[in-house]
Design a protein around this motif. Structure first.
Motif, PDB file in Angstrom:
ATOM      1  N   GLY A 100       0.792  -1.224   0.000  1.00 18.36           N
ATOM      2  CA  GLY A 100       0.000   0.000   0.000  1.00 18.36           C
ATOM      3  C   GLY A 100       0.821   1.269   0.000  1.00 18.36           C
ATOM      4  N   VAL A 101       1.542   1.502   1.068  1.00 20.85           N
ATOM      5  CA  VAL A 101       2.219   2.781   1.279  1.00 20.85           C
ATOM      6  C   VAL A 101       3.400   2.998   0.333  1.00 20.85           C
ATOM      7  CG1 VAL A 101       3.421   4.205   2.992  1.00 20.85           C
ATOM      8  CG2 VAL A 101       1.519   2.745   3.699  1.00 20.85           C
ATOM      9  N   LEU A 102       4.082   1.936  -0.059  1.00 20.57           N
ATOM     10  CA  LEU A 102       5.295   2.060  -0.877  1.00 20.57           C
ATOM     11  C   LEU A 102       5.048   2.808  -2.178  1.00 20.57           C
ATOM     12  CD1 LEU A 102       8.277   1.390  -1.345  1.00 20.57           C
ATOM     13  CD2 LEU A 102       7.555  -0.817  -2.307  1.00 20.57           C
ATOM     14  N   GLU A 103       3.957   2.491  -2.865  1.00 14.45           N
ATOM     15  CA  GLU A 103       3.679   3.126  -4.162  1.00 14.45           C
ATOM     16  C   GLU A 103       3.467   4.640  -4.039  1.00 14.45           C
ATOM     17  OE1 GLU A 103       1.485   4.709  -7.551  1.00 14.45           O
ATOM     18  OE2 GLU A 103       0.795   4.541  -5.466  1.00 14.45           O
ATOM     19  N   LYS A 162       8.171   3.644 -14.567  1.00 18.00           N
ATOM     20  CA  LYS A 162       8.067   2.263 -15.052  1.00 18.00           C
ATOM     21  C   LYS A 162       8.057   1.272 -13.895  1.00 18.00           C
ATOM     22  CE  LYS A 162      10.120   2.959 -19.606  1.00 18.00           C
ATOM     23  NZ  LYS A 162      11.184   2.524 -20.567  1.00 18.00           N
ATOM     24  N   ILE A 163       8.855   1.557 -12.879  1.00 16.78           N
ATOM     25  CA  ILE A 163       8.921   0.676 -11.717  1.00 16.78           C
ATOM     26  C   ILE A 163       7.580   0.624 -10.995  1.00 16.78           C
ATOM     27  CG2 ILE A 163      10.000   0.340  -9.453  1.00 16.78           C
ATOM     28  CD1 ILE A 163      12.534   1.607 -10.600  1.00 16.78           C
ATOM     29  N   LEU A 164       6.906   1.781 -10.917  1.00 13.03           N
ATOM     30  CA  LEU A 164       5.614   1.848 -10.228  1.00 13.03           C
ATOM     31  C   LEU A 164       4.597   0.896 -10.844  1.00 13.03           C
ATOM     32  CD1 LEU A 164       5.193   5.691  -9.587  1.00 13.03           C
ATOM     33  CD2 LEU A 164       5.847   3.923  -7.958  1.00 13.03           C
ATOM     34  N   GLY A 165       4.707   0.666 -12.146  1.00 12.36           N
ATOM     35  CA  GLY A 165       3.771  -0.227 -12.838  1.00 12.36           C
ATOM     36  C   GLY A 165       3.866  -1.663 -12.377  1.00 12.36           C
ATOM     37  N   TYR A 166       4.952  -1.998 -11.676  1.00  7.17           N
ATOM     38  CA  TYR A 166       5.155  -3.363 -11.193  1.00  7.17           C
ATOM     39  C   TYR A 166       4.875  -3.507  -9.697  1.00  7.17           C
ATOM     40  CZ  TYR A 166       7.263  -4.637 -15.655  1.00  7.17           C
ATOM     41  OH  TYR A 166       7.464  -4.896 -16.995  1.00  7.17           O
ATOM     42  N   LEU A 167       4.479  -2.417  -9.057  1.00  2.00           N
ATOM     43  CA  LEU A 167       4.185  -2.482  -7.629  1.00  2.00           C
ATOM     44  C   LEU A 167       2.749  -2.957  -7.400  1.00  2.00           C
ATOM     45  CD1 LEU A 167       5.875   0.760  -6.254  1.00  2.00           C
ATOM     46  CD2 LEU A 167       6.766  -1.581  -6.297  1.00  2.00           C
ATOM     47  N   PHE A 208      -4.825 -10.098 -19.489  1.00  2.00           N
ATOM     48  CA  PHE A 208      -3.789 -10.780 -18.726  1.00  2.00           C
ATOM     49  C   PHE A 208      -2.667  -9.788 -18.423  1.00  2.00           C
ATOM     50  CE2 PHE A 208       0.325 -13.020 -18.741  1.00  2.00           C
ATOM     51  CZ  PHE A 208       0.123 -13.865 -17.655  1.00  2.00           C
ATOM     52  N   MET A 209      -2.295  -9.670 -17.155  1.00  2.03           N
ATOM     53  CA  MET A 209      -1.281  -8.707 -16.733  1.00  2.03           C
ATOM     54  C   MET A 209       0.010  -9.454 -16.387  1.00  2.03           C
ATOM     55  SD  MET A 209      -3.775  -6.326 -14.328  1.00  2.03           S
ATOM     56  CE  MET A 209      -2.536  -5.076 -13.980  1.00  2.03           C
ATOM     57  N   SER A 210       0.944  -9.454 -17.305  1.00  4.20           N
ATOM     58  CA  SER A 210       2.190 -10.200 -17.110  1.00  4.20           C
ATOM     59  C   SER A 210       3.003  -9.667 -15.940  1.00  4.20           C
ATOM     60  CB  SER A 210       3.033 -10.158 -18.385  1.00  4.20           C
ATOM     61  OG  SER A 210       3.335  -8.811 -18.742  1.00  4.20           O
ATOM     62  N   GLN A 211       2.924  -8.352 -15.692  1.00  2.00           N
ATOM     63  CA  GLN A 211       3.704  -7.755 -14.607  1.00  2.00           C
ATOM     64  C   GLN A 211       3.274  -8.295 -13.244  1.00  2.00           C
ATOM     65  OE1 GLN A 211       1.480  -6.187 -16.544  1.00  2.00           O
ATOM     66  NE2 GLN A 211       0.740  -4.273 -15.646  1.00  2.00           N
ATOM     67  N   VAL A 212       2.015  -8.767 -13.169  1.00  2.00           N
ATOM     68  CA  VAL A 212       1.528  -9.355 -11.924  1.00  2.00           C
ATOM     69  C   VAL A 212       2.357 -10.583 -11.566  1.00  2.00           C
ATOM     70  CG1 VAL A 212      -0.410 -10.543 -10.855  1.00  2.00           C
ATOM     71  CG2 VAL A 212      -0.823  -8.537 -12.248  1.00  2.00           C
ATOM     72  N   TRP A 213       2.586 -11.429 -12.551  1.00  2.00           N
ATOM     73  CA  TRP A 213       3.319 -12.670 -12.306  1.00  2.00           C
ATOM     74  C   TRP A 213       4.799 -12.391 -12.038  1.00  2.00           C
ATOM     75  CZ3 TRP A 213       0.755 -17.135 -11.619  1.00  2.00           C
ATOM     76  CH2 TRP A 213      -0.599 -17.126 -11.974  1.00  2.00           C
ATOM     77  N   ILE A 214       5.341 -11.397 -12.721  1.00  6.34           N
ATOM     78  CA  ILE A 214       6.741 -11.030 -12.473  1.00  6.34           C
ATOM     79  C   ILE A 214       6.916 -10.564 -11.034  1.00  6.34           C
ATOM     80  CG2 ILE A 214       8.584  -9.405 -13.077  1.00  6.34           C
ATOM     81  CD1 ILE A 214       7.439  -9.392 -15.944  1.00  6.34           C
ATOM     82  N   THR A 215       6.054  -9.634 -10.619  1.00  3.40           N
ATOM     83  CA  THR A 215       6.122  -9.094  -9.261  1.00  3.40           C
ATOM     84  C   THR A 215       5.851 -10.175  -8.216  1.00  3.40           C
ATOM     85  OG1 THR A 215       5.398  -6.906 -10.019  1.00  3.40           O
ATOM     86  CG2 THR A 215       5.165  -7.385  -7.665  1.00  3.40           C
ATOM     87  N   GLY A 216       4.788 -10.934  -8.428  1.00  2.00           N
ATOM     88  CA  GLY A 216       4.404 -11.956  -7.470  1.00  2.00           C
ATOM     89  C   GLY A 216       5.460 -13.026  -7.297  1.00  2.00           C
ATOM     90  N   ILE A 217       6.016 -13.499  -8.410  1.00  2.00           N
ATOM     91  CA  ILE A 217       7.029 -14.559  -8.356  1.00  2.00           C
ATOM     92  C   ILE A 217       8.305 -14.056  -7.680  1.00  2.00           C
ATOM     93  CG2 ILE A 217       8.578 -15.974  -9.764  1.00  2.00           C
ATOM     94  CD1 ILE A 217       6.241 -16.318 -11.737  1.00  2.00           C
ATOM     95  N   ILE A 218       8.714 -12.832  -8.011  1.00  2.00           N
ATOM     96  CA  ILE A 218       9.933 -12.274  -7.410  1.00  2.00           C
ATOM     97  C   ILE A 218       9.778 -12.145  -5.893  1.00  2.00           C
ATOM     98  CG2 ILE A 218      11.362 -10.204  -7.202  1.00  2.00           C
ATOM     99  CD1 ILE A 218      11.019  -9.796 -10.209  1.00  2.00           C
ATOM    100  N   ILE A 219       8.671 -11.527  -5.453  1.00  2.00           N
ATOM    101  CA  ILE A 219       8.458 -11.330  -4.013  1.00  2.00           C
ATOM    102  C   ILE A 219       8.386 -12.675  -3.293  1.00  2.00           C
ATOM    103  CG2 ILE A 219       6.868 -10.482  -2.242  1.00  2.00           C
ATOM    104  CD1 ILE A 219       6.051  -8.255  -4.137  1.00  2.00           C
ATOM    105  N   THR A 220       7.587 -13.593  -3.840  1.00  2.00           N
ATOM    106  CA  THR A 220       7.414 -14.902  -3.205  1.00  2.00           C
ATOM    107  C   THR A 220       8.729 -15.657  -3.104  1.00  2.00           C
ATOM    108  OG1 THR A 220       5.150 -15.068  -4.071  1.00  2.00           O
ATOM    109  CG2 THR A 220       6.175 -17.104  -3.312  1.00  2.00           C
ATOM    110  N   THR A 221       9.491 -15.676  -4.195  1.00  3.14           N
ATOM    111  CA  THR A 221      10.762 -16.408  -4.221  1.00  3.14           C
ATOM    112  C   THR A 221      11.759 -15.836  -3.227  1.00  3.14           C
ATOM    113  OG1 THR A 221      10.456 -16.937  -6.576  1.00  3.14           O
ATOM    114  CG2 THR A 221      12.673 -17.164  -5.680  1.00  3.14           C
TER     115      THR A 221
END
Length: 249
Positions: free
Chosen positions: A179-182, A197-202, A221-234
């Motif tokens: 929430g607050v980071l963006e 551009k970075i904000l689009g992945y938050l 389909f929002m590809s950035q969702v999977w990029i962000t989600g996978i990175i954070i989770t991993t």
């Protein structure tokens, strides 16, 4: 690992708190729909008596759904830290314990979501059939766009919980990341253009864009969702696992 997971699933199923959580959330959704329906019948100017408003409220409640994941994580772990200690002393590897519990917790979190989503679809068709409708396909796609972010938030709740970090600290961290980071970074976009551009992945931006797509009845389909989600989770799970391996029980 399979035997350990079976025993953990059995223990989880015996916890009444998960059933209570499901019952409470279901009752709240049913009550919300009934209130909308009654208000719509009582006034010709009431604009929210439709499926679109119901679906948008579900998709727009990303922070609340994240908190549901936090609660599921607490139910999963609860007072289990003493049992984890016994399991380790009994010869169960920390790797099996850490990953088994995460998979089980994730499964029950997704199950909760599936049940509640199914409930909203049924209620929408029963109470709001014939009203403004973005379509079930768009609704499901919007929810799938949220899934990787929600799983990443659950991963944070889980790793913080199994590391015995205070619940208050976990909640503050979740609110900051999702929430607050963006809004904070958005203040510096004029100074540092690449931040745009970075904000689009938050997560916060992704949630807003996803909700806008649903409102326009054109969810993509929002590809950035999977990029962000996978990175954070991993990243979170790797750090959490390493700490868990070194933790003194």
């Amino acid at each position: 690992m399979i035997n350990y997971m079976k025993s953990e699933i059995y223990r989880f199923n015996r916890k009444k708190t998960y059933g209570i959580l499901l019952a409470i959330t279901s009752i709240l959704i049913i009550s919300f729909v009934i209130v909308l329906n009654i208000a719509g019948k009582g006034s010709t100017t009431f604009e929210y008596n439709n499926i679109m408003f119901l679906y948008r409220n579900v998709v727009g409640e990303g922070p609340l759904i994240i908190m549901l994941g936090f609660i599921v994580s607490n139910i999963l772990l609860g007072k289990d830290l003493n049992i984890i200690k016994s399991s380790i002393h009994g010869g169960v590897s920390r790797s099996i314990i850490f990953w088994s519990k995460f998979l089980i917790g994730t499964g029950y979190y997704i199950l909760l979501g599936i049940i509640l989503v199914g409930l909203t679809i049924i209620l929408g068709q029963v109470f709001f059939k014939g009203t403004e409708d973005p379509g079930i396909k768009n609704y499901i796609m919007a929810l799938l766009n949220m899934l990787p972010i929600l799983i990443s938030a659950f991963a944070i709740s889980y790793t913080f919980g199994i590391s015995q970090i205070k619940n208050s600290s976990t909640i503050i961290f979740l609110l900051f990341v999702y929430g607050v980071l963006e809004p904070i970074l958005n203040l510096f976009t004029d100074i540092f253009k690449p931040l745009t551009k970075i904000l689009g992945y938050l997560p916060y931006t992704i949630f807003l864009n996803n909700l806008e797509y649903l409102g326009n009845k054109n969810v993509v389909f929002m590809s950035q969702v999977w990029i962000t989600g996978i990175i954070i989770t991993t990243v979170v799970l790797i750090i959490g696992y390493r700490k868990f391996k070194k933790k003194d029980f």
